[in-house]
Structure formats: C-alpha cells, structure tokens
Design a protein around this motif. Structure first.
Motif, PDB file in Angstrom:
ATOM      1  N   ASP A 185     -10.944  -4.170   2.898  1.00 17.80           N
ATOM      2  CA  ASP A 185     -10.977  -2.882   2.830  1.00 17.80           C
ATOM      3  C   ASP A 185     -10.951  -1.857   3.988  1.00 17.80           C
ATOM      4  O   ASP A 185     -10.444  -0.634   4.013  1.00 17.80           O
ATOM      5  CB  ASP A 185     -12.232  -2.506   1.611  1.00 17.80           C
ATOM      6  N   ILE A 186     -11.690  -2.364   4.790  1.00 15.95           N
ATOM      7  CA  ILE A 186     -11.872  -1.637   6.322  1.00 15.95           C
ATOM      8  C   ILE A 186     -10.698  -1.680   6.860  1.00 15.95           C
ATOM      9  O   ILE A 186     -10.358  -0.589   7.617  1.00 15.95           O
ATOM     10  CB  ILE A 186     -12.971  -2.379   7.063  1.00 15.95           C
ATOM     11  N   LYS A 187      -9.904  -2.755   6.843  1.00 15.20           N
ATOM     12  CA  LYS A 187      -8.610  -2.879   7.573  1.00 15.20           C
ATOM     13  C   LYS A 187      -7.793  -1.655   6.870  1.00 15.20           C
ATOM     14  O   LYS A 187      -6.975  -0.788   7.652  1.00 15.20           O
ATOM     15  CB  LYS A 187      -8.023  -4.224   7.650  1.00 15.20           C
ATOM     16  N   THR A 188      -7.530  -1.735   5.541  1.00 18.36           N
ATOM     17  CA  THR A 188      -6.653  -0.653   4.891  1.00 18.36           C
ATOM     18  C   THR A 188      -7.127   0.788   5.129  1.00 18.36           C
ATOM     19  O   THR A 188      -6.235   1.602   5.446  1.00 18.36           O
ATOM     20  CB  THR A 188      -7.026  -0.857   3.330  1.00 18.36           C
ATOM     21  N   MET A 189      -8.500   1.174   5.458  1.00 18.16           N
ATOM     22  CA  MET A 189      -8.679   2.475   5.824  1.00 18.16           C
ATOM     23  C   MET A 189      -8.379   2.662   7.208  1.00 18.16           C
ATOM     24  O   MET A 189      -7.845   3.944   7.584  1.00 18.16           O
ATOM     25  CB  MET A 189     -10.541   2.342   5.815  1.00 18.16           C
ATOM     26  N   MET A 190      -8.634   1.854   8.231  1.00 15.93           N
ATOM     27  CA  MET A 190      -8.211   2.163   9.543  1.00 15.93           C
ATOM     28  C   MET A 190      -6.549   2.203   9.718  1.00 15.93           C
ATOM     29  O   MET A 190      -6.080   3.072  10.344  1.00 15.93           O
ATOM     30  CB  MET A 190      -8.513   0.981  10.425  1.00 15.93           C
ATOM     31  N   LEU A 191      -5.806   1.600   8.951  1.00 12.82           N
ATOM     32  CA  LEU A 191      -4.586   1.748   8.896  1.00 12.82           C
ATOM     33  C   LEU A 191      -3.913   3.245   8.380  1.00 12.82           C
ATOM     34  O   LEU A 191      -3.205   3.686   8.894  1.00 12.82           O
ATOM     35  CB  LEU A 191      -3.775   0.658   7.933  1.00 12.82           C
ATOM     36  N   ALA A 192      -4.932   3.323   7.324  1.00 14.48           N
ATOM     37  CA  ALA A 192      -4.541   4.862   6.687  1.00 14.48           C
ATOM     38  C   ALA A 192      -4.735   5.797   7.889  1.00 14.48           C
ATOM     39  O   ALA A 192      -4.152   6.723   7.928  1.00 14.48           O
ATOM     40  CB  ALA A 192      -5.584   5.249   5.569  1.00 14.48           C
ATOM     41  N   VAL A 193      -5.833   5.720   8.571  1.00 14.93           N
ATOM     42  CA  VAL A 193      -6.087   6.681   9.701  1.00 14.93           C
ATOM     43  C   VAL A 193      -5.039   6.828  10.821  1.00 14.93           C
ATOM     44  O   VAL A 193      -4.520   7.734  11.156  1.00 14.93           O
ATOM     45  CB  VAL A 193      -7.330   6.265  10.464  1.00 14.93           C
ATOM     46  N   ALA A 194      -4.424   5.505  11.119  1.00 15.98           N
ATOM     47  CA  ALA A 194      -3.350   5.383  11.823  1.00 15.98           C
ATOM     48  C   ALA A 194      -1.987   6.211  11.518  1.00 15.98           C
ATOM     49  O   ALA A 194      -1.343   6.657  12.272  1.00 15.98           O
ATOM     50  CB  ALA A 194      -3.109   3.713  12.486  1.00 15.98           C
TER      51      ALA A 194
END
Length: 211
Positions: A185-194
């Motif tokens: 979930d954290i990885k998905t959020m960080m990718l969304a920011v990128a």
C-alpha cells in the motif's frame, strides 16, 4: 524542544516578507500565532492554555517591551487558502472571510467527490481545519488528531487535503492484512506521487487500522 522551535521558525518562513510585514506588530502577530500552534495546541485543557497565554505575554513585556492583551492574539488565524493562485500564507482578513472561504472549498469538494460531506464550520471546526492545513503545508507535516468517533477528524483531514490540492489515501484493513500488504500500500502511494509529478499526498489512517 529544539525540534519544536525549529518547526515554529520553519512555519514563520512560509510567509512572503514583502506582503506579510508592514510593521513590527505584523511580525509579532506571526510569531505569536506560530508559537501558539507549535506549543499551546499541544496542551489539553483551558487552564494550561491560559497559563501559556499569560507566560508568553509576560515574556514579551520583559524582553520585547511589548504589552499585549491576551485576546489580541488568541484568535489569530493564518493560512495559504485565501488566494488560489499564489497560495500565499497570510493572516485571515476577517472571521467572515474565513468562513466564506471554507464554505467555498466545501462546495468544491462536494462537486468533485461522489461521497458528499455536510459540514458546519463553527468556530472550533474553523480552528481545527486551519491547523490541519498549516501542518499539511509544511515538509513532512504530520498530526495526531484526538477525539471521540464522529467529531470530524477524518472530514477535517480530507477537507485540508482538498484545499492543499493533495491526494488523500487510506488503507483497507482485512482479516488477513499483514506487513507485506502494508508495504504494498505504501509503495502504491509513493508511485502515485511520482506519477502525479510530485503532487502532495495525505496518508490518513485511524486507530482502528492499527493492528
């Protein structure tokens, strides 16, 4: 304590000096506001908050030779939500303007989201929303919102994220949810920011999601 003072100074640096300061009193108002946000907001009852107010006025008189009445700064509000373009961090022009601004953002939020919010911005709600907006604006800003269920902690956070033009993400806890799921979930959020070219993101979670 050093970190708290640094955060206070960091918040003071959010203003545009050329616009915010016309005289010495403007600087003092900003200093009082940020000191109150960083220290007084952590206190848990009116007695302690009154003690803080008395102490800070005494110190001002002793070291700055300024005698201010407490009611002159207790209702100060600064924010970056009054001007949509520049998003300048400025003092609220008036209580009417503050309420009008929040209602405009609420209408905008409801037009953009399927899940509508029906909020009444009474004085405490205005204060809390202003504080969350201030925290979100700062680098690595984070807050612990304390209160019983239904008082509007999530609503205020979603509103603040909308006002800052940030995305707001939460996680869904299931019976089988574990550490690996959290990391994903954290990885998905960080990718969304990128993918959104660095657009800010608010990670919202409640005490019931702590497993």
């Amino acid at each position: 304590l050093d970190q708290a003072v640094a955060k206070m100074v960091q918040a003071m640096l959010m203003v545009d000096v050329n616009r915010a300061f016309r005289d010495r009193n403007d600087f003092l108002k900003l200093w009082l506001h940020e000191a109150s946000r960083q220290f007084r907001d952590r206190l848990i009852n009116d007695e302690d908050r009154q003690w803080f107010n008395e102490q800070i006025t005494e110190q001002m008189q002793a070291h700055l030779k300024e005698k201010w009445q407490i009611d002159r700064f207790t209702n100060l509000t600064y924010g970056d939500f009054f001007e949509r373009g520049e998003k300048a961090y400025i003092e609220s022009p008036s209580s009417h303007k503050l309420l009008e601004t929040f209602n405009d953002y609420l209408e905008e939020y409801n037009n953009m989201n399927a899940s509508k919010m029906n909020l009444v911005f009474f004085k405490d709600a205005q204060n809390h929303l202003s504080r969350v907006c201030r925290i979100i604006r700062q680098p690595r800003g984070n807050a612990l919102l304390v209160g019983v269920s239904g008082v509007g902690r999530k609503s205020m956070t979603r509103m603040a994220a909308c006002m800052a033009e940030f995305d707001c993400s939460s996680i869904e806890i299931t019976r089988s949810y574990g550490t690996n799921d959290f990391r994903e979930d954290i990885k998905t959020m960080m990718l969304a920011v990128a993918k959104n070219e660095g657009r800010g993101l608010v990670f919202l979670f409640s005490d019931t999601q702590i497993v």
